[in-house]
Scaffold this active site. Structure first.
Site, PDB file in Angstrom:
ATOM      1  N   SER A 160       0.857  -1.183   0.000  1.00  0.00           N
ATOM      2  CA  SER A 160       0.000   0.000   0.000  1.00  0.00           C
ATOM      3  C   SER A 160       0.892   1.231   0.000  1.00  0.00           C
ATOM      4  CB  SER A 160      -0.873  -0.014   1.258  1.00  0.00           C
ATOM      5  OG  SER A 160      -1.474   1.241   1.496  1.00  0.00           O
TER       6      SER A 160
ATOM      7  N   TYR B  26      -3.139  -0.332  10.087  1.00  0.00           N
ATOM      8  CA  TYR B  26      -2.989  -0.704   8.685  1.00  0.00           C
ATOM      9  C   TYR B  26      -1.611  -0.293   8.174  1.00  0.00           C
ATOM     10  CZ  TYR B  26      -4.207  -0.882   3.668  1.00  0.00           C
ATOM     11  OH  TYR B  26      -4.253  -1.157   2.324  1.00  0.00           O
TER      12      TYR B  26
END
Length: 264
Positions: A147, A160
């Site tokens: 990501s 995250y």
């Protein structure tokens, strides 16, 4: 000759969390390049069956297996079933993931651990049980879906970001340990994409939509199909000497500090 570098005919690809969204887009690309697709899901058999039917409607040879990627016993059992029923896994895409948008100061420890388990520990578990066969065959491709949060922080996604930052380093360490067996381990870092989940905020005038469009040099949200090229490349012979890298498919966001408010 160059086209053959991207041909995945005869390969078996396991893509976790590929019943919808970006995982489904990448799996579709890999399937259209010739690979058999093994779709993993965990929410329901109905959703998994619907996804497999959608792949087959596109002419892709697809199979579905329902299991929790964070449950090592279930992973081990299902990897054995897949290799027995479909074939040896040549390509693994660790895509399954979750996000909990909670400021760190308010986040429960159990929620933090759940994100780490799914987004970081699970790719380790699945890779561990798939790579053993790859090592024996001295061939394999592993793609970890990282990501932009592998590089940057953002308010309310601390767990995250911690997981995806860890996944970037896990990718590099997998490459370090397994490259000698002709196994290439790399990552893909998606930017912001137009999916059903982001549809409600992708309207002119919405603060987050305006932020993404202005922050992205390409000036738009990504189309999920834009991930297919990177997925095919990292699954194919074309990437045989690429190892430990994260390919960011983000329209250029990570290349710039952004556009000043007074700039057109």
């Amino acid at each position: 000759m160059s086209i053959n570098l991207f041909d995945l005919s005869g390969k078996v690809a396991l893509i976790t969390g590929a019943t919808h969204g970006l995982g489904m887009a990448m799996a579709t690309g890999i399937g259209n390049a010739g690979a058999k697709i093994v779709v993993n899901g965990n929410s329901s058999q109905e959703k998994l069956d619907k996804a497999v039917a959608a792949y087959k409607a596109l002419g892709i040879d697809a199979y579905g297996y329902l299991f929790n990627v964070a449950d090592e016993k279930a992973v081990k059992e299902n990897i054995a079933k897949i290799e027995s029923e479909v074939g040896a896994i040549d390509i693994l895409v660790n895509n399954a993931g979750i996000i909990k948008r909670t400021p760190l100061v308010d986040m429960e420890v159990a929620d933090f651990k759940e994100v780490i388990d799914i987004d970081l520990v699970a790719p380790f578990i699945v890779s561990k049980h798939v790579v053993k066969g790859m090592i024996t065959r001295k061939s394999g491709k592993i793609i970890n879906i990282c990501s932009m949060m592998s590089e940057l922080g953002r308010n309310s996604v601390g767990a995250y970001a911690a997981a995806k930052g860890g996944l970037k380093m896990l990718t590099q360490n997998m490459a370090t340990e397994w490259a000698k067996f002709n196994i290439q381990t790399n990552g893909i870092g998606p930017g912001y994409f137009a999916t059903s989940q982001t549809e409600p905020i992708r309207v002119d005038g919405h603060p987050f939509n305006d932020f993404i469009v202005s922050r992205t040099p390409a000036g738009k949200w990504g189309n999920p199909d834009d991930l297919q090229g990177a997925a095919i490349f990292l699954s194919s012979k074309a990437s045989d000497f690429v190892n430990g890298q994260v390919v960011y498919v983000d329209g250029g966001i990570l290349a710039t500090i952004g556009k000043p408010a007074n700039e057109d």
